[in-house]
Enzyme design. Structure first.
Site, PDB file in Angstrom:
ATOM      1  N   ASP A  33     -19.956  50.706 -19.839  1.00 24.93           N
ATOM      2  CA  ASP A  33     -19.297  49.489 -20.311  1.00 24.93           C
ATOM      3  C   ASP A  33     -19.106  49.523 -21.828  1.00 24.93           C
ATOM      4  OD1 ASP A  33     -18.103  47.029 -20.051  1.00 24.93           O
ATOM      5  OD2 ASP A  33     -19.968  45.893 -19.868  1.00 24.93           O
ATOM      6  N   ASN A  47     -12.312  44.830 -11.057  1.00 30.33           N
ATOM      7  CA  ASN A  47     -11.434  45.341 -12.115  1.00 30.33           C
ATOM      8  C   ASN A  47      -9.957  45.357 -11.694  1.00 30.33           C
ATOM      9  OD1 ASN A  47     -13.899  47.758 -13.319  1.00 30.33           O
ATOM     10  ND2 ASN A  47     -13.419  45.729 -14.142  1.00 30.33           N
TER      11      ASN A  47
HETATM   12  C1  IPE Z   1     -18.441  46.772 -14.767  1.00 30.15           C
HETATM   13  O1  IPE Z   1     -17.929  46.511 -16.027  1.00 30.15           O
HETATM   14  C2  IPE Z   1     -17.567  47.749 -14.060  1.00 30.15           C
HETATM   15  C3  IPE Z   1     -17.482  49.068 -14.655  1.00 30.15           C
HETATM   16  C4  IPE Z   1     -18.175  49.530 -15.653  1.00 30.15           C
HETATM   17  C5  IPE Z   1     -16.548  49.950 -14.012  1.00 30.15           C
HETATM   18  P1  IPE Z   1     -17.070  45.178 -16.323  1.00 30.15           P
HETATM   19  O2  IPE Z   1     -16.786  45.194 -17.773  1.00 30.15           O
HETATM   20  O3  IPE Z   1     -15.941  45.098 -15.394  1.00 30.15           O
HETATM   21  O4  IPE Z   1     -18.131  44.047 -15.946  1.00 30.15           O
HETATM   22  P2  IPE Z   1     -18.187  42.507 -16.297  1.00 30.15           P
HETATM   23  O5  IPE Z   1     -16.956  41.894 -15.753  1.00 30.15           O
HETATM   24  O6  IPE Z   1     -18.282  42.378 -17.771  1.00 30.15           O
HETATM   25  O7  IPE Z   1     -19.429  42.027 -15.622  1.00 30.15           O
HETATM   26  C1  IPE Z   2     -15.709  49.665 -19.183  1.00 34.62           C
HETATM   27  O1  IPE Z   2     -15.258  49.138 -20.380  1.00 34.62           O
HETATM   28  C2  IPE Z   2     -14.610  50.330 -18.392  1.00 34.62           C
HETATM   29  C3  IPE Z   2     -14.196  49.587 -17.201  1.00 34.62           C
HETATM   30  C4  IPE Z   2     -14.724  48.497 -16.749  1.00 34.62           C
HETATM   31  C5  IPE Z   2     -13.084  50.146 -16.450  1.00 34.62           C
HETATM   32  P1  IPE Z   2     -14.555  47.721 -20.472  1.00 34.62           P
HETATM   33  O2  IPE Z   2     -13.100  47.922 -20.334  1.00 34.62           O
HETATM   34  O3  IPE Z   2     -15.176  46.765 -19.543  1.00 34.62           O
HETATM   35  O4  IPE Z   2     -14.897  47.328 -21.977  1.00 34.62           O
HETATM   36  P2  IPE Z   2     -15.308  45.908 -22.538  1.00 34.62           P
HETATM   37  O5  IPE Z   2     -16.434  45.387 -21.696  1.00 34.62           O
HETATM   38  O6  IPE Z   2     -14.092  45.042 -22.443  1.00 34.62           O
HETATM   39  O7  IPE Z   2     -15.733  46.172 -23.949  1.00 34.62           O
HETATM   40 MG    MG Z   3     -16.753  45.495 -19.695  1.00 33.35          MG
END
Ligand code: IPE
Ligand code: IPE
Ligand code: MG
Length: 246
Positions: free
Chosen positions: A21, A69
């Site tokens: 993340d 997602n």
């Molecule tokens: C969780 O991350 C899913 C992945 C790392 C693929 P998100 O960024 O989607 O999670 P939330 O929505 O902040 O909980």
């Molecule tokens: C994790 O990074 C990747 C996926 C969930 C696909 P994020 O895209 O969630 O990054 P933040 O949480 O917005 O920083």
């Molecule tokens: Mg995230």
């Protein structure tokens, strides 16, 4: 600190899972578009995968895309799917050179055709590799997985292929995507968030949780070694008393 030399290689977690993340925040901090954070994140994937193989971790599972997602803006979803295809094409060499088998969990029928084809192709080509299993969680949601498990078991019961008395934890395990993987020993989440976000709810029942503020694109194998060192210095009691363990 050099954590690698301090690791007890006889006590490695059998299964490490990572919620990768912070890609978006990494990009935002630098004034870039979110997509560049995802692209940079692939470097962290490669280094972490190689780091696991280097020390002898047998199972690594990476949360790459959740069922939730799909609700992101279409442009971002498209970018992530394209990145998946290009990474698979590029990294098959890393997998072969390191004798790593690719596996995936999740509802991959939802993936674009091209991504699904490339994924299945790499899974097939690496299927006889033995050093480590790398599992990508793609279009993965734990509640969806558990719901599908219930449905499969209910169907077997209704067809009298399975009796209610025979349903135990091992039967449930056999109806999850992770049927061939051991339970998660160590779950890592980057970016400072401290939540599970619908990842492996059943499989982390007794996992050690490790949260780090590092944003995923900045994560490297030394950070993973530090997490494993921290894990190795915890007492896993599994409900027993400390005295019972020694
Ligand atoms: C969780 O991350 C899913 C992945 C790392 C693929 P998100 O960024 O989607 O999670 P939330 O929505 O902040 O909980
Ligand atoms: C994790 O990074 C990747 C996926 C969930 C696909 P994020 O895209 O969630 O990054 P933040 O949480 O917005 O920083
Ligand atoms: Mg995230």
């Amino acid at each position: 600190m050099n954590y690698k030399d301090k690791l007890n290689l006889d006590k490695l977690p059998a299964h490490v899972a990572i919620i990768m993340d912070g890609n978006g925040r990494w990009a935002k901090q630098k004034g870039f578009l979110r997509a560049s954070g995802h692209k940079e994140g692939t470097k962290a994937v490669r280094d972490t995968v190689e780091g696991c193989a280097e020390i002898g971790v047998k199972n690594l599972t990476l949360y790459a895309f959740s069922t939730e997602n799909w609700n992101r803006p279409k442009l971002e979803v498209d970018t992530l799917m394209k990145l998946l295809v290009s990474s698979l094409k590029k990294e098959i060499k890393t997998l072969q050179d390191n004798n790593i088998r690719l596996n995936c969990i999740g509802n991959i029928s939802n993936l674009p055709k091209k991504a699904k084809k490339e994924l299945l192709d790499v899974i097939e080509k690496t299927s006889s590799n033995t050093r480590m299993t790398l599992t990508l969680a793609l279009s993965y949601g734990s509640r969806e997985e558990i719901t599908s498990c219930f449905k499969q078991i209910a169907e077997k019961v209704s067809k009298r292929e399975l009796s209610i008395e025979a349903i135990d934890e091992s039967v449930i395990n056999k109806h999850l995507y992770t049927q061939n993987l051991p339970d998660v020993d160590l779950l890592i989440r980057t970016s400072g968030e401290q939540r599970i976000s619908n990842f492996l709810l059943w499989q982390i029942a007794y996992a050690e949780l490790y949260f780090t503020k590092i944003l995923w694109p900045d994560y490297r194998r030394e950070d993973l070694f530090e997490a494993i060192y921290n894990y190795q210095n915890r007492e896993r009691r599994f409900g027993k008393t400390s005295e019972q363990l020694s």
